[in-house]
Design a protein around this motif. Structure first.
Motif, PDB file in Angstrom:
ATOM      1  N   HIS A 161       6.669 -25.532   5.503  1.00 19.24           N
ATOM      2  CA  HIS A 161       6.093 -24.256   5.930  1.00 19.24           C
ATOM      3  C   HIS A 161       6.930 -23.063   5.479  1.00 19.24           C
ATOM      4  N   ARG A 162       7.952 -23.338   4.680  1.00 18.82           N
ATOM      5  CA  ARG A 162       8.807 -22.265   4.162  1.00 18.82           C
ATOM      6  C   ARG A 162       8.623 -22.061   2.661  1.00 18.82           C
ATOM      7  N   ILE A 163       7.714 -22.803   2.082  1.00 23.25           N
ATOM      8  CA  ILE A 163       7.470 -22.720   0.641  1.00 23.25           C
ATOM      9  C   ILE A 163       6.025 -22.284   0.419  1.00 23.25           C
ATOM     10  N   VAL A 164       5.835 -21.289  -0.422  1.00 22.02           N
ATOM     11  CA  VAL A 164       4.502 -20.754  -0.703  1.00 22.02           C
ATOM     12  C   VAL A 164       4.125 -21.102  -2.140  1.00 22.02           C
ATOM     13  N   ARG A 165       3.052 -21.883  -2.291  1.00 23.76           N
ATOM     14  CA  ARG A 165       2.568 -22.226  -3.640  1.00 23.76           C
ATOM     15  C   ARG A 165       1.839 -21.044  -4.266  1.00 23.76           C
ATOM     16  N   ASN A 166       1.856 -20.994  -5.586  1.00 24.42           N
ATOM     17  CA  ASN A 166       1.066 -19.972  -6.275  1.00 24.42           C
ATOM     18  C   ASN A 166      -0.312 -20.517  -6.621  1.00 24.42           C
ATOM     19  N   TYR A 167      -1.116 -19.691  -7.263  1.00 21.49           N
ATOM     20  CA  TYR A 167      -2.507 -20.093  -7.563  1.00 21.49           C
ATOM     21  C   TYR A 167      -2.556 -21.259  -8.547  1.00 21.49           C
ATOM     22  N   ARG A 168      -1.589 -21.329  -9.441  1.00 14.15           N
ATOM     23  CA  ARG A 168      -1.585 -22.422 -10.419  1.00 14.15           C
ATOM     24  C   ARG A 168      -1.399 -23.768  -9.709  1.00 14.15           C
ATOM     25  N   ALA A 169      -0.499 -23.829  -8.738  1.00  8.11           N
ATOM     26  CA  ALA A 169      -0.268 -25.077  -8.003  1.00  8.11           C
ATOM     27  C   ALA A 169      -1.519 -25.485  -7.232  1.00  8.11           C
ATOM     28  N   THR A 203       0.517 -30.468  -4.001  1.00  6.95           N
ATOM     29  CA  THR A 203       0.838 -30.170  -2.610  1.00  6.95           C
ATOM     30  C   THR A 203       2.308 -29.779  -2.484  1.00  6.95           C
ATOM     31  N   VAL A 204       2.611 -29.084  -1.407  1.00  8.74           N
ATOM     32  CA  VAL A 204       4.003 -28.720  -1.139  1.00  8.74           C
ATOM     33  C   VAL A 204       4.858 -29.970  -0.974  1.00  8.74           C
ATOM     34  N   GLU A 205       4.289 -31.005  -0.344  1.00  7.41           N
ATOM     35  CA  GLU A 205       5.038 -32.246  -0.130  1.00  7.41           C
ATOM     36  C   GLU A 205       5.435 -32.885  -1.450  1.00  7.41           C
ATOM     37  N   GLN A 206       4.547 -32.884  -2.433  1.00  9.23           N
ATOM     38  CA  GLN A 206       4.881 -33.440  -3.744  1.00  9.23           C
ATOM     39  C   GLN A 206       6.026 -32.671  -4.388  1.00  9.23           C
ATOM     40  N   LEU A 207       5.970 -31.362  -4.306  1.00  9.63           N
ATOM     41  CA  LEU A 207       7.009 -30.532  -4.911  1.00  9.63           C
ATOM     42  C   LEU A 207       8.356 -30.756  -4.217  1.00  9.63           C
ATOM     43  N   ILE A 208       8.333 -30.941  -2.901  1.00  7.31           N
ATOM     44  CA  ILE A 208       9.594 -31.194  -2.171  1.00  7.31           C
ATOM     45  C   ILE A 208      10.170 -32.538  -2.570  1.00  7.31           C
ATOM     46  N   ARG A 209       9.311 -33.572  -2.615  1.00  3.09           N
ATOM     47  CA  ARG A 209       9.819 -34.912  -2.972  1.00  3.09           C
ATOM     48  C   ARG A 209      10.363 -34.943  -4.382  1.00  3.09           C
ATOM     49  N   ASN A 210       9.791 -34.157  -5.284  1.00  2.82           N
ATOM     50  CA  ASN A 210      10.300 -34.110  -6.654  1.00  2.82           C
ATOM     51  C   ASN A 210      11.703 -33.529  -6.716  1.00  2.82           C
ATOM     52  N   LEU A 211      12.068 -32.714  -5.719  1.00  2.85           N
ATOM     53  CA  LEU A 211      13.405 -32.134  -5.696  1.00  2.85           C
ATOM     54  C   LEU A 211      14.473 -33.165  -5.298  1.00  2.85           C
ATOM     55  N   PHE A 212      14.055 -34.256  -4.628  1.00  2.00           N
ATOM     56  CA  PHE A 212      15.022 -35.281  -4.239  1.00  2.00           C
ATOM     57  C   PHE A 212      15.637 -35.939  -5.474  1.00  2.00           C
ATOM     58  N   TYR A 220       5.355 -23.265 -10.166  1.00  2.00           N
ATOM     59  CA  TYR A 220       4.347 -23.472  -9.129  1.00  2.00           C
ATOM     60  C   TYR A 220       4.617 -22.780  -7.782  1.00  2.00           C
ATOM     61  N   ILE A 221       5.783 -22.202  -7.593  1.00  2.00           N
ATOM     62  CA  ILE A 221       6.139 -21.645  -6.286  1.00  2.00           C
ATOM     63  C   ILE A 221       6.272 -20.127  -6.366  1.00  2.00           C
TER      64      ILE A 221
END
Length: 320
Positions: A297-305, A311-320, A253-254
């Motif tokens: 603001h340092r992560i760029v989603r691709n078209y699939r995401a 959202t970027v926030e969901q992807l960040i929280r999943n990394l925790f 997704y990124i």
């Protein structure tokens, strides 16, 4: 301003933070997380980007912070015809027929760059250069900016016509990207009551510029365990697709992940978050507390995401 040891200094920072927050709360109702992030940025010697619709007290917040911290404050309204010299200043011919440099509004402790995405890239670059270098250059001469120096830039997410969005490389200069949401019903009720009467609030000046510089150095000196530093670096590394630490979700997704500056800000932000919370060293929870605003603001989603509504926030929280 000196303390006998770093433990007493951290206690003083914790107490100062709580007092500042209480004073700001007399004027700015709600928005506790936003206030917290702005104060962490100041004590970490970073800059903030605020994203929110008009009328959410962004300007009022910055004015109040400057007042409580006894700092100079300037607001710059960014418009399509704003020139770099309108920000940094310019050389003029004086009455004595010698050129002299007239300081622009950027020569202030706290600068509010209102609607930074409404001005062309050339003017954006002038501000961002000043943010990075803490100095400006005019007619070949370098002029240092006041210390401390803090930029809070705002973007309006609902007006896209006639805007010049900041590219990711320039967004990277900001420590935090903070999203402002609408106030709760109870908060809005209190806001309306307070702002539609003759209520006069007197703010107390809690600290000054010299104390802020002391606390900024203190935050840098706070010890941090190796496992916390490793966690911060791994967290930033995991956002980079097609690298050894990237997760399957990130690869899917990124398009682009966070750079090394994110790792630095994660550690510094965690140190400051620990100090204002009354702790003498940060742990993993402190890194997680500041990670969303540092990474979004340092992560760029691709078209699939975007197509799947991730959202970027969901992807960040999943990394925790």
């Amino acid at each position: 301003m000196q303390y006998e040891n770093d433990i007493k200094a951290v206690d003083a920072l914790h107490q100062a933070y709580n007092t500042i927050k209480a004073e700001i709360g007399k004027i700015v109702i709600g928005q506790e997380d936003v206030v917290k992030s702005v104060l962490i940025s100041i004590f970490s010697n970073g800059h903030c980007l605020l994203v929110g619709v008009p009328g959410l007290a962004k300007t009022l917040l910055v004015q109040t912070v400057a007042n409580v911290m006894d700092l100079n404050f300037n607001r710059i309204q960014f418009t399509p015809d704003l020139m770099p010299s309108d920000i940094i200043g310019a050389e003029i011919l004086g009455e004595d027929r010698n050129f002299k440099f007239i300081h622009g509004p950027i020569f202030s402790n706290i600068v509010l760059a209102d609607e930074i995405n409404r001005t062309p890239p050339k003017t954006q670059a002038a501000l961002l250069e000043a943010m990075q270098e803490k100095a400006v250059t005019a007619a070949g001469l370098r002029h240092m900016l006041p210390n401390p120096f803090f930029v809070l830039a705002t973007q309006n997410p609902i007006e896209q016509e006639g805007t010049y969005p900041l590219p990711e490389a320039q967004l990277d200069r900001f420590m935090f990207n903070i999203y402002l949401s609408y106030p709760s019903f109870a908060d809005e009720l209190e806001i309306v009551k307070n702002t539609t009467s003759n209520r006069d609030v007197e703010l107390k000046k809690v600290i000054d510029a010299k104390q802020i510089q002391y606390f900024q150095k203190l935050v840098r000196n706070i010890p941090v365990a190796d496992n916390v530093v490793e966690y911060a670096v791994k967290l930033a590394s995991k956002t980079r697709p097609n690298t050894p630490l990237a997760t399957e979700e990130i690869n899917k997704y990124i398009s682009w992940g966070a750079g090394p500056r994110a790792s630095q800000f994660l550690v510094i932000g965690a140190k400051c978050h620990a100090a204002i919370s009354g702790k003498y060293s940060p742990d993993i929870e402190d890194v997680q507390a500041v990670a969303e605003a540092i990474l979004r603001h340092r992560i760029v989603r691709n078209y699939r995401a975007e197509a799947e509504g991730l959202t970027v926030e969901q992807l960040i929280r999943n990394l925790f």
